[in-house]
Design a protein around this motif. Structure first.
Motif, short mmCIF file in Angstrom:
data_model
loop_
_atom_site.label_atom_id
_atom_site.label_comp_id
_atom_site.label_asym_id
_atom_site.label_seq_id
_atom_site.Cartn_x
_atom_site.Cartn_y
_atom_site.Cartn_z
N ASP A 193 0.86 -1.18 0.00
CA ASP A 193 0.00 0.00 0.00
C ASP A 193 0.90 1.23 0.00
OD1 ASP A 193 -2.54 -1.31 0.13
OD2 ASP A 193 -2.08 -1.82 2.21
N VAL A 194 0.80 2.04 -1.07
CA VAL A 194 1.70 3.17 -1.28
C VAL A 194 0.89 4.45 -1.37
CG1 VAL A 194 3.53 4.14 -2.70
CG2 VAL A 194 3.26 1.64 -2.57
N LEU A 195 1.23 5.43 -0.54
CA LEU A 195 0.62 6.75 -0.61
C LEU A 195 1.55 7.65 -1.41
CD1 LEU A 195 -1.66 8.67 0.24
CD2 LEU A 195 -0.36 9.14 2.34
N ASP A 196 1.11 8.03 -2.61
CA ASP A 196 1.89 8.86 -3.54
C ASP A 196 1.47 10.30 -3.33
OD1 ASP A 196 3.28 9.99 -5.63
OD2 ASP A 196 2.26 8.85 -7.22
N LEU A 197 2.29 11.06 -2.60
CA LEU A 197 1.95 12.42 -2.21
C LEU A 197 2.50 13.41 -3.21
CD1 LEU A 197 2.57 12.13 1.63
CD2 LEU A 197 0.36 12.22 0.44
N GLY A 198 1.66 14.39 -3.59
CA GLY A 198 2.03 15.28 -4.67
C GLY A 198 2.15 14.50 -5.97
N CYS A 199 1.15 13.64 -6.21
CA CYS A 199 1.23 12.65 -7.29
C CYS A 199 1.17 13.27 -8.67
CB CYS A 199 0.13 11.61 -7.14
SG CYS A 199 -1.55 12.27 -7.36
N GLY A 200 0.78 14.56 -8.78
CA GLY A 200 0.70 15.19 -10.09
C GLY A 200 -0.26 14.45 -11.00
N THR A 201 0.19 14.13 -12.20
CA THR A 201 -0.66 13.46 -13.18
C THR A 201 -0.63 11.94 -13.05
OG1 THR A 201 1.12 13.46 -14.83
CG2 THR A 201 -0.39 15.35 -14.82
N GLY A 202 -0.05 11.43 -11.97
CA GLY A 202 -0.15 10.01 -11.66
C GLY A 202 0.83 9.09 -12.37
N SER A 203 1.91 9.62 -12.94
CA SER A 203 2.82 8.76 -13.70
C SER A 203 3.49 7.70 -12.82
CB SER A 203 3.88 9.61 -14.40
OG SER A 203 3.29 10.44 -15.38
N LEU A 204 3.96 8.11 -11.64
CA LEU A 204 4.60 7.13 -10.76
C LEU A 204 3.56 6.16 -10.19
CD1 LEU A 204 7.29 9.15 -8.79
CD2 LEU A 204 7.55 7.85 -10.90
N SER A 205 2.38 6.64 -9.88
CA SER A 205 1.32 5.75 -9.39
C SER A 205 1.01 4.68 -10.43
CB SER A 205 0.05 6.55 -9.08
OG SER A 205 0.15 7.21 -7.84
N LEU A 206 0.99 5.06 -11.70
CA LEU A 206 0.72 4.09 -12.74
C LEU A 206 1.80 3.03 -12.80
CD1 LEU A 206 -0.81 2.96 -15.14
CD2 LEU A 206 0.27 4.71 -16.58
N VAL A 207 3.06 3.43 -12.72
CA VAL A 207 4.15 2.44 -12.73
C VAL A 207 4.03 1.51 -11.53
CG1 VAL A 207 6.64 2.12 -12.60
CG2 VAL A 207 5.70 3.94 -14.02
N LEU A 208 3.70 2.07 -10.37
CA LEU A 208 3.53 1.24 -9.17
C LEU A 208 2.38 0.24 -9.35
CD1 LEU A 208 4.01 3.98 -6.45
CD2 LEU A 208 5.56 2.07 -6.91
N ALA A 209 1.28 0.70 -9.90
CA ALA A 209 0.15 -0.21 -10.14
C ALA A 209 0.55 -1.33 -11.10
CB ALA A 209 -1.04 0.56 -10.69
N GLU A 210 1.31 -0.99 -12.13
CA GLU A 210 1.78 -2.00 -13.08
C GLU A 210 2.70 -3.01 -12.42
OE1 GLU A 210 1.70 0.75 -17.14
OE2 GLU A 210 3.55 0.56 -15.97
#
Length: 218
Positions: free
Chosen positions: A50-67
């Motif tokens: 479970d990762v809290l991506d703070l200041g995630c912007g347009t979600g690019s790092l969140s997408l990589v994490l989900a992948e």
């Protein structure tokens, strides 16, 4: 939302449409994307985390994490950034929560317990970064970790350190040196690791300033 927060949100909303044009923001270049994916794998625990991506912007790092099999939750102050993040994740087939909120004091609806708190180039935007670090450390599960991608890209007196007119002072405007960040973290966490990040593949260009990641374990 306090007036100064609304001003900051408006500033970043104005940049939302072009934000992903920066190589390390949009991760559109396959080489840049692969470089960040490799780094994220080295900083994350085994999936799913479970990762809290703070200041995630347009979600690019969140997408990589989900992948990579993780469960990201994104928080950003700018509504238009979050709109893009939601579209980006949904287009890739992921139902990850992306929400508007103050990354320095994450909303309770984002969650109250995480394996990882991630932020990239966020601390310089905060009026009280040390208090934000204290709050973030309090959201970690036992054995959890802070992953802070930071740097120092403006020297004192360069003129790049002034806050925008009408906004509160930002003590780490222009970035924060690794040693200064470590000093702020030591009372809050246990083991700390610093990974230098000079690789041009991460940024889409050569960089001369200080770039690094701190991985700090609860």
């Amino acid at each position: 939302m306090p007036e100064n927060s609304a001003s900051i949100a408006s500033f970043w909303d104005a940049h939302a449409a072009s934000f992903d044009e920066e190589a390390d923001h949009g991760l559109r270049d396959p080489g840049v994307r692969a470089a960040w994916a490799e780094r994220l794998r080295s900083w994350m625990p085994a999936s799913p985390a479970d990762v809290l991506d703070l200041g995630c912007g347009t979600g690019s790092l969140s997408l990589v994490l989900a992948e990579q099999g993780h469960r990201p939750v994104g928080v950003d102050l700018a509504p238009l950034m979050i709109e893009q993040a939601r579209r980006k994740l949904a287009k890739a087939g992921f139902d990850a929560p992306m929400m508007v909120g103050d990354a320095s004091d994450p909303p309770a609806r984002a969650g109250t317990s995480f394996d990882v708190i991630l932020s990239r180039h966020l601390l310089w935007t905060l009026p009280d970064p040390q208090e934000a670090l204290r709050r973030w450390a309090g959201l970690l599960r036992p054995g959890g970790r802070l992953v802070l991608v930071e740097g120092r890209w403006a020297s004192a007196g360069s003129g790049q350190e002034r806050s925008r007119e009408g906004e509160p002072p930002m003590p780490w405007m222009g970035g924060v040196e690794a040693e200064r960040l470590l000093a702020a973290l030591r009372p809050l966490v246990g083991t700390i690791r610093v990974d230098p990040l000079p690789d041009p593949a991460l940024w889409g260009r050569a960089v001369q300033d200080e770039r690094y990641a701190v991985v700090a374990f609860a």
